[in-house]
Design an enzyme around this catalytic site. Structure first.
Site, PDB file in Angstrom:
ATOM      1  N   ARG A  44       8.356  27.294  36.424  1.00 37.93           N
ATOM      2  CA  ARG A  44       7.103  27.144  35.676  1.00 37.93           C
ATOM      3  C   ARG A  44       7.495  28.030  34.302  1.00 37.93           C
ATOM      4  NH1 ARG A  44       2.200  27.780  39.649  1.00 37.93           N
ATOM      5  NH2 ARG A  44       2.052  25.645  40.227  1.00 37.93           N
ATOM      6  N   LYS A 205      -5.004  19.213  55.295  1.00 35.72           N
ATOM      7  CA  LYS A 205      -6.399  18.840  55.205  1.00 35.72           C
ATOM      8  C   LYS A 205      -6.693  17.570  54.712  1.00 35.72           C
ATOM      9  CE  LYS A 205      -9.486  22.613  54.696  1.00 35.72           C
ATOM     10  NZ  LYS A 205      -9.929  23.526  53.774  1.00 35.72           N
ATOM     11  N   GLY A 361       2.817  22.985  45.379  1.00 40.83           N
ATOM     12  CA  GLY A 361       3.689  24.220  45.794  1.00 40.83           C
ATOM     13  C   GLY A 361       4.577  23.812  47.348  1.00 40.83           C
ATOM     14  N   GLY A 385      -2.412  20.579  42.272  1.00 45.78           N
ATOM     15  CA  GLY A 385      -4.075  20.214  42.150  1.00 45.78           C
ATOM     16  C   GLY A 385      -4.330  19.162  40.945  1.00 45.78           C
TER      17      GLY A 385
HETATM   18  P1  AMP Z   1      -1.496  21.151  51.854  1.00 42.78           P
HETATM   19  O1  AMP Z   1      -1.901  22.466  51.151  1.00 42.78           O
HETATM   20  O2  AMP Z   1      -2.900  20.404  52.175  1.00 42.78           O
HETATM   21  O3  AMP Z   1      -0.376  20.203  50.996  1.00 42.78           O
HETATM   22  O4  AMP Z   1      -0.933  21.476  53.291  1.00 42.78           O
HETATM   23  C1  AMP Z   1       0.281  22.031  53.613  1.00 42.78           C
HETATM   24  C2  AMP Z   1       0.318  22.737  54.867  1.00 42.78           C
HETATM   25  O5  AMP Z   1       0.067  21.650  55.905  1.00 42.78           O
HETATM   26  C3  AMP Z   1       1.637  23.079  55.248  1.00 42.78           C
HETATM   27  O6  AMP Z   1       1.451  24.705  55.414  1.00 42.78           O
HETATM   28  C4  AMP Z   1       1.961  22.753  56.633  1.00 42.78           C
HETATM   29  O7  AMP Z   1       2.316  23.609  57.670  1.00 42.78           O
HETATM   30  C5  AMP Z   1       0.623  22.217  56.955  1.00 42.78           C
HETATM   31  N1  AMP Z   1       0.811  21.106  58.235  1.00 42.78           N
HETATM   32  C6  AMP Z   1       1.539  19.914  57.878  1.00 42.78           C
HETATM   33  N2  AMP Z   1       1.833  19.313  59.058  1.00 42.78           N
HETATM   34  C7  AMP Z   1       0.964  20.218  59.957  1.00 42.78           C
HETATM   35  C8  AMP Z   1       0.321  19.718  61.368  1.00 42.78           C
HETATM   36  N3  AMP Z   1       0.918  18.889  61.874  1.00 42.78           N
HETATM   37  N4  AMP Z   1      -0.313  20.634  61.669  1.00 42.78           N
HETATM   38  C9  AMP Z   1      -0.930  21.596  60.975  1.00 42.78           C
HETATM   39  N5  AMP Z   1      -0.531  21.832  59.936  1.00 42.78           N
HETATM   40  C10 AMP Z   1       0.316  21.050  59.062  1.00 42.78           C
END
Ligand code: AMP
Length: 405
Positions: A44, A205, A361, A385
């Site tokens: 960055r 999520k 990230g 974001g």
């Molecule tokens: P995000 O910040 O929404 O992009 O989410 C990233 C996170 O999603 C990472 O920390 C991953 O460990 C988590 N993730 C990916 N696949 C899975 C899964 N099958 N179950 C739970 N968490 C997950």
């Protein structure tokens, strides 16, 4: 001269603003990973050098302002930007003065001490609660450090804060080279993508990604859903997901997204098999499911080998790819295989002539884990974001503030 992006905002560019011998306040995104005062990844910082050097060459005094972490409106040495100053001094090759506050007498003293052709780095903006409230008096204090404002913090554009929004009321302003580059890539992908256009959306999520999925379905040929959020989509299709991550209150929303894709004739790929465990721990015994269903008591932690092939083939055949979010719990090496395969496929698609864009990230961390260099991807966005909100078609406050009527 101005640039127009798809939100139809007219934005002045730094190189067209005739800046010479001026004091220029630049909002940068130096929210870098740091441990015990050591910068773990300076991407960055490096990304802002083009604008910083351009201003130094024009004999300007460059006053940089940034935030780091979440100090919650109070001075907290854990979140000091001080270690960035010597690092930046090496990168920029000029003296960097560090101001122990971003407003008030300490800041004014440091700005006054710096000569044209030198840099001042102000202490963490978020040491003041006013920053995140988009407070005008605080913005006026920041604006007092210069005669012109340059917005170079792409990763903070989706926030209406004093240093990104209100400040534009007190100074004429323009966007820097990094923000221009980010907008050009995202704009082109969303307005006139070379097809096939494939989006891969993963991560934990569904709730964070609902809006972007709705928007992407209007643009892409294929949407690939992986990671923790895929299970809510599988549940929406009455597929058994065992003990995998589920957002029960989002099942209906997931069903609507599936219906929208179906009506628009957009291909939607969900995992067809999974790596599953009984317990999420690094040395857990793994199994691969035979189908998209997951047995009772099992947890999906990564895409399975058949899904990996399916996703990789789609990515390699694409001409535009947008990726946000890992397709498995990649932080645990045993569950990182699918995400690493996606990262490598992105690099191969780039080699094949596709425009590949990624943001977030975690997605950048996957790239590192996979040993793929950022240069092997057309564009790695510095703002996860902000890039998602841009694609959703939302007006980014940091751009609206600078928009010319
Ligand atoms: P995000 O910040 O929404 O992009 O989410 C990233 C996170 O999603 C990472 O920390 C991953 O460990 C988590 N993730 C990916 N696949 C899975 C899964 N099958 N179950 C739970 N968490 C997950």
């Amino acid at each position: 001269m101005t640039t127009e992006n798809k939100t139809m905002l007219r934005l002045a560019k730094v190189q067209d603003s005739h800046l010479k011998d001026k004091s220029v306040v630049v909002r940068v995104d130096y929210n870098v990973p740091m441990k015990d005062g050591v910068i773990k990844d300076d991407t960055r910082i490096r990304e802002t050098l083009k604008t910083v050097k351009y201003l130094l060459d024009a004999n300007c005094k460059v006053v940089l302002m940034a935030h780091l972490g979440r100090p919650k409106g109070k001075a907290d040495p854990k979140y000091t930007l001080a270690p960035v100053a010597p690092h930046l001094e090496k990168l920029a090759g000029v003296k960097v003065h560090f101001a122990s506050d971003c407003v008030g007498p300490e800041a004014a003293k440091a700005v006054k001490a710096a000569k044209n052709g030198e840099i001042v780095l102000l202490e963490n903006l978020r040491y003041h609660a006013e920053e995140e409230k988009n407070d005008e008096a605080f913005a006026r204090g920041l604006a007092a450090h210069g005669e012109f404002f340059v917005q170079e913090a792409f990763g903070a554009l989706h926030r209406a804060h004093s240093s990104t929004a209100a400040i534009a009321k007190f100074l004429p302003g323009a966007i820097g080279f990094l923000v221009q580059k980010e907008l050009e890539y995202l704009d082109k992908a969303m307005v006139s993508p070379v097809r096939p256009f494939v989006a891969i959306i993963g991560g934990a999520k569904v709730s964070d990604k609902i809006d972007v999925l709705y928007s992407l379905i209007d643009k892409v040929d294929t949407v690939i859903i992986g990671g923790g959020m895929a299970y809510t989509f599988l549940a929406a299709q009455q597929t058994n997901i065992g003990k995998s991550l589920l957002e029960a209150d989002k099942v209906e929303e997931a069903r609507k997204i599936i219906m929208k894709a179906f009506k628009k004739n957009v291909e939607m790929l969900l995992p067809a098999d999974h790596v599953v465990v009984k317990e999420i721990k690094p040395d857990a015994a793994k199994e691969v499911t035979q189908s998209m269903a997951i047995g009772d008591g099992w947890i999906g932690v990564d895409i399975g080998p058949r899904t990996e092939m399916l996703f990789v083939d789609k990515i390699k055949a694409a001409k535009t790819v947008f990726w946000n979010g890992p397709v498995g719990i990649f932080e645990t090496p045993a569950f990182a295989g699918g995400s690493i395969a996606v990262a490598k496929a992105m690099a191969e698609a780039t080699r094949n002539g596709a425009t590949t864009i990624l943001g977030g990230g975690d997605t950048l961390s996957v790239l590192k884990t996979a040993g793929v260099k950022t240069a092997q991807i057309s564009h790695c966005s510095t703002g996860g974001g902000a890039s998602l909100e841009f694609i959703e078609g939302k007006m980014l406050p940091g751009l609206v503030a600078l928009s010319q009527k």
